[in-house]
Motif scaffolding. Sequence first.
Motif, PDB file in Angstrom:
ATOM      1  N   VAL A 166      10.777   1.830  -1.569  1.00 23.51           N
ATOM      2  CA  VAL A 166      11.164   0.953  -2.253  1.00 23.51           C
ATOM      3  C   VAL A 166      10.327   0.974  -3.520  1.00 23.51           C
ATOM      4  O   VAL A 166       8.997   1.339  -3.431  1.00 23.51           O
ATOM      5  CB  VAL A 166      10.994  -0.628  -1.666  1.00 23.51           C
ATOM      6  CG1 VAL A 166      11.977  -0.722  -0.622  1.00 23.51           C
ATOM      7  CG2 VAL A 166       9.524  -0.674  -1.015  1.00 23.51           C
ATOM      8  N   ASP A 167      11.040   0.749  -4.663  1.00 17.23           N
ATOM      9  CA  ASP A 167      10.291   0.497  -5.757  1.00 17.23           C
ATOM     10  C   ASP A 167      10.432  -0.597  -6.329  1.00 17.23           C
ATOM     11  O   ASP A 167      11.427  -1.188  -6.837  1.00 17.23           O
ATOM     12  CB  ASP A 167      11.211   1.659  -6.990  1.00 17.23           C
ATOM     13  CG  ASP A 167      10.570   1.626  -8.262  1.00 17.23           C
ATOM     14  OD1 ASP A 167       9.456   1.013  -8.534  1.00 17.23           O
ATOM     15  OD2 ASP A 167      11.241   1.951  -9.211  1.00 17.23           O
ATOM     16  N   ALA A 194       0.740  -1.155   0.071  1.00 17.90           N
ATOM     17  CA  ALA A 194      -0.026  -0.049  -0.090  1.00 17.90           C
ATOM     18  C   ALA A 194       0.965   1.227   0.136  1.00 17.90           C
ATOM     19  O   ALA A 194       0.724   2.316  -0.701  1.00 17.90           O
ATOM     20  CB  ALA A 194      -1.012  -0.124   1.298  1.00 17.90           C
ATOM     21  N   GLU A 195       1.861   1.284   0.727  1.00 18.53           N
ATOM     22  CA  GLU A 195       2.734   2.738   0.925  1.00 18.53           C
ATOM     23  C   GLU A 195       4.140   2.567   0.074  1.00 18.53           C
ATOM     24  O   GLU A 195       4.615   3.408  -0.057  1.00 18.53           O
ATOM     25  CB  GLU A 195       3.063   2.690   2.440  1.00 18.53           C
ATOM     26  CG  GLU A 195       1.838   2.699   3.448  1.00 18.53           C
ATOM     27  CD  GLU A 195       1.055   3.671   3.135  1.00 18.53           C
ATOM     28  OE1 GLU A 195       1.369   4.763   2.560  1.00 18.53           O
ATOM     29  OE2 GLU A 195      -0.235   3.674   3.548  1.00 18.53           O
ATOM     30  N   ARG A 196       4.370   1.454  -0.485  1.00 22.40           N
ATOM     31  CA  ARG A 196       5.428   1.236  -1.212  1.00 22.40           C
ATOM     32  C   ARG A 196       6.769   1.700  -0.268  1.00 22.40           C
ATOM     33  O   ARG A 196       7.793   2.196  -0.571  1.00 22.40           O
ATOM     34  CB  ARG A 196       5.827   2.194  -2.271  1.00 22.40           C
ATOM     35  CG  ARG A 196       4.454   1.360  -3.474  1.00 22.40           C
ATOM     36  CD  ARG A 196       4.933   0.242  -3.951  1.00 22.40           C
ATOM     37  NE  ARG A 196       3.793  -0.656  -4.506  1.00 22.40           N
ATOM     38  CZ  ARG A 196       4.079  -1.794  -5.331  1.00 22.40           C
ATOM     39  NH1 ARG A 196       4.948  -2.324  -5.280  1.00 22.40           N
ATOM     40  NH2 ARG A 196       3.047  -2.115  -5.799  1.00 22.40           N
ATOM     41  N   GLU A 197       6.774   1.106   0.999  1.00 19.17           N
ATOM     42  CA  GLU A 197       8.117   1.502   1.902  1.00 19.17           C
ATOM     43  C   GLU A 197       7.976   0.250   2.817  1.00 19.17           C
ATOM     44  O   GLU A 197       7.060  -0.468   3.135  1.00 19.17           O
ATOM     45  CB  GLU A 197       7.846   2.793   2.764  1.00 19.17           C
ATOM     46  CG  GLU A 197       6.350   2.920   3.348  1.00 19.17           C
ATOM     47  CD  GLU A 197       6.208   4.205   4.125  1.00 19.17           C
ATOM     48  OE1 GLU A 197       6.655   5.285   3.622  1.00 19.17           O
ATOM     49  OE2 GLU A 197       5.686   4.084   4.946  1.00 19.17           O
ATOM     50  N   VAL A 198       9.326  -0.069   3.647  1.00 15.63           N
ATOM     51  CA  VAL A 198       9.308  -0.900   4.127  1.00 15.63           C
ATOM     52  C   VAL A 198      10.024  -0.577   5.422  1.00 15.63           C
ATOM     53  O   VAL A 198      10.955   0.039   5.436  1.00 15.63           O
ATOM     54  CB  VAL A 198      10.404  -2.103   3.531  1.00 15.63           C
ATOM     55  CG1 VAL A 198      11.844  -1.625   3.181  1.00 15.63           C
ATOM     56  CG2 VAL A 198      10.599  -3.499   4.422  1.00 15.63           C
ATOM     57  N   MET A 199       9.509  -1.194   6.566  1.00 18.16           N
ATOM     58  CA  MET A 199      10.174  -0.575   8.113  1.00 18.16           C
ATOM     59  C   MET A 199      11.175  -1.797   8.587  1.00 18.16           C
ATOM     60  O   MET A 199      10.618  -2.948   9.029  1.00 18.16           O
ATOM     61  CB  MET A 199       9.186  -0.560   9.073  1.00 18.16           C
ATOM     62  CG  MET A 199       9.506  -0.035  10.271  1.00 18.16           C
ATOM     63  SD  MET A 199      10.078   1.569  10.190  1.00 18.16           S
ATOM     64  CE  MET A 199       8.575   2.418  10.313  1.00 18.16           C
ATOM     65  N   PRO A 200      12.218  -1.888   8.442  1.00 20.93           N
ATOM     66  CA  PRO A 200      13.438  -2.918   8.911  1.00 20.93           C
ATOM     67  C   PRO A 200      13.127  -2.785  10.440  1.00 20.93           C
ATOM     68  O   PRO A 200      12.793  -2.197  11.095  1.00 20.93           O
ATOM     69  CB  PRO A 200      14.833  -2.418   8.587  1.00 20.93           C
ATOM     70  CG  PRO A 200      14.705  -1.256   7.280  1.00 20.93           C
ATOM     71  CD  PRO A 200      13.165  -0.597   7.597  1.00 20.93           C
TER      72      PRO A 200
END
Length: 651
Positions: A473-474, A458-464
């Motif tokens: 992230v793309d 949904a957000e195109r992002e990742v939380m390590p």
Amino acid sequence: MSLQTEQRQHIDTLIQLSEGRETGLGACREVIRRSWARCVDEYRLDPSRPRPVRVLTQQALRDHQESVDDLLHVARAGVDQLHAQVARLGYVLLLTDHRGITVEFRGQRHRDRALRKAGLYLGADWDERYAGTCAVGTCIHDTRAITCHHGEHFDATHINLTCTAAPITDPQGNVIAVLDISALESPRSHESQNFGLSLVTLYARMIEDAYFMHRYRDCLILRYDTAREFVHLNGRGLIAIEEDGTLIAANGSGRALIGEHLHRWPPWSPDRMPSITQLFDGEISDVLGILSACGDQIRAFRARASDATCFVTLIEPRGRRVAARALPASPAPVPALDRLASDDPAMHRVLKLARRLRNEEVSVLITGETGTGKEVLARALHDSGTRASGPFVAVNCAAIPESLIESELFGYLPGAFTGGRRHGMRGLIQQADGGTLFLDEIGDMPLPLQSRLLRVLAEREVMPLGAETPVKVDIRVITATHRDMSRMIGDGHFREDLYYRLNGAQLRLPALRERADRHFVIRSVYEALVAEREQATRLRADAMSALLAYGWPGNIRQLKNALGFALATVEGDEITVHDLPEECLVDAPPATLTLAQQGDEAVDDDGQVLHELLQQARWNISQVARRLGVSRPTVYRRMQRHGLVPPNRRG
């Protein structure tokens, strides 16, 4: 019993029928019973007064022959071939027009007088309305092949004859002629004529198809069959079409296919005829391009009404090449996708959709049984699209331990947890940045992680793990599963909202056993393995036959393993059926399979006996396997169990 007595009894039976008494009919076949009833009730034929043979004058015969001149021109080759096969058995051949008039005849010159007397001659009238129940006349009435044997004839003077006839129909299904073989004497058993019925039916269809080809020689004609090997030689279906795909006409098999589509047949209904692309799952460009796009000029299509696979070829109009000028421009080749299949209809649909999706950002869900090549298709999608220069990161959700999958996917910062790497780790999702993330066996992802994956999509992002700020992230996400996702959602094992995020488009891979291009798949896998090994080995025909016959529950993955095993253990320069794993030998004789499957209880389990056999064969494993009636792998396994090593491999 004398012939005269038989004739009197026959007449008595029919008189009882005319008087409404059917006690004498016994085991009379229903088709004959109905014809006798017509003769009595409709035609008013008197069974006690047999009718003389009616033969037309020469001028009347010529008129009938001229009316079917085109058919006679086409049919003569078939008539001659059939007569050559049945003449030595005492049969003569008649070809009649749609009114039962014999317009072509092949007889026996030495029996000319007897044949004339029986009506087995040129110009004879076998219309049921005049001659009564007989093969030709009843065939015309019922539009079906039939044998009229001895006492089944209505007229008592015909009860020594046996006659077998089959209709020849036009593209609308109307009888235009009848092909018949008849004999003055034959065995009493009705079953003695069964082969003749099959033979006449076959030749009637051949003549019918030859006439169809002649009549529509200036049209595009599709010829198809459910067996690829028969399409060019004797394809059952013929359909004439316009260059835009509009149907013009069809032979019997073609009409049946159209009838399945229309849900009714007959009557022939030109105003309701579907287009060829409504009958077969494909575009008109696929049909018109058969001759140029396929090496053997055959292409497989799925029949929409029955879901059966049909192998189709194209016959161009005489004297002009339609495909060359009418074929729309072919789409640009996409090698990564094109090499995944030959002409299997299901794979054709999958790859056609994959070509459209290759440059899109929509998420793709690939479904299919285990081993069908889901990761291969995912990689081909990546390699053929705009992200080909980026990374392709494949993750098997079922192979990573549940305790590690979160850190593997999302990564972690230094010190995020005990036992982690000192400098932390970029997760697989981040590693796919700029490319494609392939999540195989997505159905095995733990439920808690599904929520985090949903956020990534949904957000195109990742939380390590251990981070406070998300990382953009793309990625393009492709997922695959062999599970029933609808059932998993219903059972609460998979999030419905995540499923719809992942299933932007679905590609379903068919099982190997369902594919029409199995030969292509086997050959492709084999050639790839040979190239990897740099091994000059060929696949013999008996091995290919066994591979084609096997059901492949493990699909392409199992096929690759089986061929890899054969290449690893083969002794010569060719793989035979004896080099294949035992489970592939479905066509082996039962005795061979029984021995091969006996395992530890096999008769040659005595190591000394096996050792002697190997020595006698000079350690030729194939020879020992043939002698024992088992596969080579079985011999190798038993050698290992007994510690038997060939002399050239001893240290």
